[in-house]
Scaffold this active site. Structure first.
Site, PDB file in Angstrom:
ATOM      1  N   GLU A 252      -2.310   0.051   1.083  1.00  0.00           N
ATOM      2  CA  GLU A 252      -3.227   1.053   0.070  1.00  0.00           C
ATOM      3  C   GLU A 252      -2.112   1.973  -0.588  1.00  0.00           C
ATOM      4  O   GLU A 252      -1.898   3.114   0.122  1.00  0.00           O
ATOM      5  CB  GLU A 252      -4.290   1.927   0.852  1.00  0.00           C
ATOM      6  CG  GLU A 252      -5.635   1.111   1.187  1.00  0.00           C
ATOM      7  CD  GLU A 252      -6.608   1.885   1.738  1.00  0.00           C
ATOM      8  OE1 GLU A 252      -6.251   3.132   2.143  1.00  0.00           O
ATOM      9  OE2 GLU A 252      -7.587   1.329   1.968  1.00  0.00           O
TER      10      GLU A 252
ATOM     11  N   GLU B 230     -10.498  -4.836   2.722  1.00  0.00           N
ATOM     12  CA  GLU B 230     -10.915  -3.817   3.836  1.00  0.00           C
ATOM     13  C   GLU B 230     -12.101  -3.126   3.232  1.00  0.00           C
ATOM     14  O   GLU B 230     -12.020  -2.589   2.126  1.00  0.00           O
ATOM     15  CB  GLU B 230      -9.762  -2.811   3.957  1.00  0.00           C
ATOM     16  CG  GLU B 230     -10.018  -1.973   5.277  1.00  0.00           C
ATOM     17  CD  GLU B 230      -9.072  -0.695   5.461  1.00  0.00           C
ATOM     18  OE1 GLU B 230      -7.576  -1.314   5.188  1.00  0.00           O
ATOM     19  OE2 GLU B 230      -9.346   0.473   5.298  1.00  0.00           O
TER      20      GLU B 230
HETATM   21  C1  IDC Z   1      -7.870   4.810   9.724  1.00  0.00           C
HETATM   22  C2  IDC Z   1      -8.176   4.388  11.285  1.00  0.00           C
HETATM   23  C3  IDC Z   1      -7.940   5.399  12.107  1.00  0.00           C
HETATM   24  C4  IDC Z   1      -6.350   5.989  12.178  1.00  0.00           C
HETATM   25  C5  IDC Z   1      -6.386   6.161  10.623  1.00  0.00           C
HETATM   26  C6  IDC Z   1      -4.639   6.380  10.674  1.00  0.00           C
HETATM   27  O1  IDC Z   1      -9.681   3.878  11.334  1.00  0.00           O
HETATM   28  O2  IDC Z   1      -8.472   5.238  13.386  1.00  0.00           O
HETATM   29  O3  IDC Z   1      -6.141   7.124  12.902  1.00  0.00           O
HETATM   30  O4  IDC Z   1      -6.450   5.222   9.920  1.00  0.00           O
HETATM   31  O5  IDC Z   1      -4.208   7.224   9.519  1.00  0.00           O
HETATM   32  C7  IDC Z   1      -8.101   3.283   4.781  1.00  0.00           C
HETATM   33  C8  IDC Z   1      -6.855   2.671   5.531  1.00  0.00           C
HETATM   34  C9  IDC Z   1      -7.178   2.540   7.119  1.00  0.00           C
HETATM   35  C10 IDC Z   1      -7.711   3.759   7.787  1.00  0.00           C
HETATM   36  C11 IDC Z   1      -9.306   3.590   7.166  1.00  0.00           C
HETATM   37  C12 IDC Z   1     -10.402   4.692   7.657  1.00  0.00           C
HETATM   38  O6  IDC Z   1      -6.597   1.419   5.143  1.00  0.00           O
HETATM   39  O7  IDC Z   1      -5.920   2.468   7.844  1.00  0.00           O
HETATM   40  O8  IDC Z   1      -8.085   3.603   9.236  1.00  0.00           O
HETATM   41  N1  IDC Z   1      -9.356   3.759   5.651  1.00  0.00           N
HETATM   42  O9  IDC Z   1      -9.876   5.910   7.359  1.00  0.00           O
HETATM   43  N2  IDC Z   1      -8.245   3.360   3.665  1.00  0.00           N
HETATM   44  C13 IDC Z   1      -9.607   4.056   3.494  1.00  0.00           C
HETATM   45  C14 IDC Z   1     -10.184   4.083   4.732  1.00  0.00           C
END
Ligand code: IDC
Length: 339
Positions: free
Chosen positions: A178, A265
């Site tokens: 992303e 995702e």
């Molecule tokens: C989140 C995980 C969380 C972790 C965080 C790190 O769920 O446990 O602490 O990242 O920054 C994304 C991202 C993905 C995110 C997820 C939810 O690709 O890495 O995971 N998210 O926030 N994009 C939108 C949402």
């Protein structure tokens, strides 16, 4: 007349046997077809127009699950878990999320950490090979915003991977999860062209998913200036309680313009990964994905105490989950895979 009468029991028995043999044969053929792995069913995938197609040129909509960060939750990379996901959940593809900058990220952790991550990917790919699952290797940029931040490392990583996995029919490369912040499509496109060239030196066919600006949502900018190469797809991500109708329109327009999109995702909660679940928005998203045969991957296989985790935080099992071991998100995803 008597002559025929004598033969009636024999004829009856004979036709019964024939029916039995026929039933047995078709049953075996059916169960054999059902026992085929996703890879046996579809073979090498390619991109045709805006679709993913199999080796018989039929449209394929892959459905699957993403790991959490491999450094955070390596314990879920085990063969029994992957087999459960394939056989009980109906998963066809597993995404291996390897963070580049967060928590023991590939680019920010120690040399040993890098080796451990590579070994874990190798193990996971081995399980997917054995189980006939497709597997996405995801260069999970996030806090590093712009894929050019660690371009050199990415080039070396994908070179190593493509060399190693070129002969595999199930590998999908996702080269920048992303991009965010001020990162433009022009910058991503230039990064992607370099990485695609690197991969193509060794792997001429593998599907490559390219992230898009603003947390892989601006597929319109990619559609306006897509990359001229075979087997390229573009990432679109959504979290249903945050992203609604206007985002669906954006996705639909990009697809209408001919862009091959992969939802590598998504979550049914808020973009933070927590907060509330919006089932009705989630259903609308699923309808759109089904209508357009867009492949999807649900985030994430872990028991972290967050809404988007598929396993209950009090459940420490790393395979063999029962329905009661699943979170609300987990149960929803399971039901989507088993309508
Ligand atoms: C989140 C995980 C969380 C972790 C965080 C790190 O769920 O446990 O602490 O990242 O920054 C994304 C991202 C993905 C995110 C997820 C939810 O690709 O890495 O995971 N998210 O926030 N994009 C939108 C949402």
């Amino acid at each position: 007349m008597k002559h025929i009468k004598n033969k009636i029991p024999f004829l009856f028995l004979f036709s019964l046997c024939c029916t039995l043999v026929f039933c047995l044969c078709t049953q075996t053929a059916e169960s054999m077809a059902a026992a085929k792995t996703p890879l046996e069913r579809h073979g090498r995938l390619k991109v045709s127009g805006s679709h993913l197609v199999n080796d018989r040129d039929e449209i394929v909509q892959l459905k699957g699950i993403s790991t959490h960060g491999l450094s955070w939750y390596p314990q879920y990379v085990n063969k029994k878990a992957f087999q459960n996901l394939r056989d009980k959940w109906g998963v066809q593809v597993i995404r291996l999320a390897m963070y580049t900058a967060e928590y023991n990220g590939y680019c920010t952790g120690s040399v040993q950490n890098k080796k451990d991550l590579e070994a874990l990917i190798d193990k996971a790919v081995g399980f997917c090979d054995d189980l006939g699952l497709y597997v996405i290797i995801d260069w999970h940029i996030l806090s590093d915003s712009n894929p050019n931040t660690y371009k050199k490392q990415s080039k070396a990583f994908f070179k190593k991977l493509a060399k190693k996995y070129a002969g595999h029919k199930n590998i999908i490369y996702e080269i920048c999860n992303e991009p965010n912040g001020n990162t433009t499509w022009t910058q991503i496109r230039s990064y992607a062209k370099t990485i695609i060239r690197t991969i193509r030196q060794y792997d001429k066919h593998g599907i490559i998913i390219v992230g898009t600006p603003t947390w892989s949502q601006d597929v319109d900018t990619a559609a306006a200036n897509s990359i001229k190469d075979k087997n390229i797809m573009y990432a679109f991500h959504f979290y249903a309680a945050t992203h609604t109708e206007s985002y669906r329109q954006k996705l639909q327009e990009a697809v209408n313009a001919g862009l091959a999109v992969f939802v590598s995702e998504f979550g049914i909660c808020e973009a933070s990964g927590s907060g509330r679940i919006d089932q009705s928005e989630a259903d609308k998203w699923m309808q759109l994905l089904d209508q357009n045969k867009i492949s999807w991957i649900a985030w994430n296989l872990s028991n972290k105490n967050e809404t988007c985790a598929l396993i209950n935080s009090c459940c420490s099992k790393t395979y063999g989950w029962k329905r009661s071991d699943l979170s609300e998100t987990g149960r929803w995803v399971f039901d989507m895979l088993n309508p």
